[in-house]
Write a protein that holds these residues in place. Structure first.
Motif, PDB file in Angstrom:
ATOM      1  N   ASP A   1      -0.391   2.772   7.636  1.00 37.50           N
ATOM      2  CA  ASP A   1      -1.773   2.359   8.237  1.00 37.50           C
ATOM      3  C   ASP A   1      -1.711   0.733   8.419  1.00 37.50           C
ATOM      4  OD1 ASP A   1      -1.321   1.376   5.677  1.00 37.50           O
ATOM      5  OD2 ASP A   1      -2.884   2.554   4.783  1.00 37.50           O
TER       6      ASP A   1
ATOM      7  N   HIS B   1      -1.679   5.455  15.871  1.00 40.25           N
ATOM      8  CA  HIS B   1      -2.876   5.387  15.595  1.00 40.25           C
ATOM      9  C   HIS B   1      -4.107   5.589  16.866  1.00 40.25           C
ATOM     10  CE1 HIS B   1      -2.082   3.152  12.088  1.00 40.25           C
ATOM     11  NE2 HIS B   1      -1.005   2.779  12.717  1.00 40.25           N
TER      12      HIS B   1
ATOM     13  N   ASP C   1     -10.802   2.866  10.895  1.00 36.03           N
ATOM     14  CA  ASP C   1     -11.575   1.663  10.861  1.00 36.03           C
ATOM     15  C   ASP C   1     -12.174   1.230  12.214  1.00 36.03           C
ATOM     16  OD1 ASP C   1      -9.827  -0.033  11.645  1.00 36.03           O
ATOM     17  OD2 ASP C   1      -9.407  -0.751   9.821  1.00 36.03           O
TER      18      ASP C   1
ATOM     19  N   SER D   1      -7.329   9.634   2.087  1.00 37.98           N
ATOM     20  CA  SER D   1      -7.933   9.155   0.786  1.00 37.98           C
ATOM     21  C   SER D   1      -7.540  10.041  -0.400  1.00 37.98           C
ATOM     22  CB  SER D   1      -9.518   8.882   0.991  1.00 37.98           C
ATOM     23  OG  SER D   1     -10.051   8.889  -0.315  1.00 37.98           O
TER      24      SER D   1
ATOM     25  N   HIS E   1      -6.036   5.255   8.864  1.00 36.87           N
ATOM     26  CA  HIS E   1      -5.562   5.014   7.744  1.00 36.87           C
ATOM     27  C   HIS E   1      -4.790   6.546   6.973  1.00 36.87           C
ATOM     28  CE1 HIS E   1      -6.684   1.043   7.020  1.00 36.87           C
ATOM     29  NE2 HIS E   1      -7.802   1.409   7.703  1.00 36.87           N
ATOM     30  N   SER E   2      -4.217   5.984   5.889  1.00 34.19           N
ATOM     31  CA  SER E   2      -3.653   7.446   5.028  1.00 34.19           C
ATOM     32  C   SER E   2      -4.620   8.004   4.467  1.00 34.19           C
ATOM     33  CB  SER E   2      -2.733   6.971   3.989  1.00 34.19           C
ATOM     34  OG  SER E   2      -1.376   6.363   4.578  1.00 34.19           O
TER      35      SER E   2
ATOM     36  N   SER F   1       0.881  -1.448  -0.041  1.00 32.82           N
ATOM     37  CA  SER F   1      -0.093   0.035  -0.025  1.00 32.82           C
ATOM     38  C   SER F   1       0.832   1.204   0.064  1.00 32.82           C
ATOM     39  CB  SER F   1      -0.879   0.018   1.377  1.00 32.82           C
ATOM     40  OG  SER F   1      -0.310   0.072   2.273  1.00 32.82           O
TER      41      SER F   1
END
Length: 117
Positions: free
Chosen positions: A116, A55, A75, A84, A81-82, A28
């Motif tokens: 992430d 996190h 999530d 979008s 997460h990085s 990713s």
């Protein structure tokens, strides 16, 4: 809720950058490392400190809280997460909000990157 943990023991870090190279191989990350290796006293000591995303959950990660485009998803497992690619506007708020200095802004792509898991 399943929890995942990434533990790096800074007391064992010798600054070899193997973790940086391994992170670069993650699918990713597109060849970019999300681990930042900082040298504690460059020029006087070999001590290094790897820094990865913590996190955060207080109640939501500061980087995600300050994003005006709601581009940083968190999530159900608590993984931040990085940003979008479709939503990130490259404002840099997340970079300044992180107490650990983890997110980095790619000025060419105008996109935020971070670990992430």
């Amino acid at each position: 809720m399943r929890e995942r943990t990434l533990f790096i023991d800074p007391g064992r870090c010798i600054g070899c950058q193997a973790c940086v190279a391994a992170c670069r191989e993650c699918d990713s990350h597109r060849g970019r490392s999300m681990i930042h290796l900082d040298y504690v006293d460059a020029g006087h000591s070999t001590a290094a400190m790897p820094t990865v995303c913590m996190h955060c959950e207080d109640p939501v990660a500061p980087c995600a809280q300050v994003c005006p485009a709601d581009a940083i998803p968190v999530d159900a497992d608590g993984v931040v997460h990085s940003a979008s690619r479709e939503r990130c506007i490259g404002c840099g708020n997340c970079v300044h909000a992180c107490p650990f200095g983890v997110p980095k802004l790619d000025l060419v792509e105008m996109l935020q990157y971070k670990c992430d898991l």
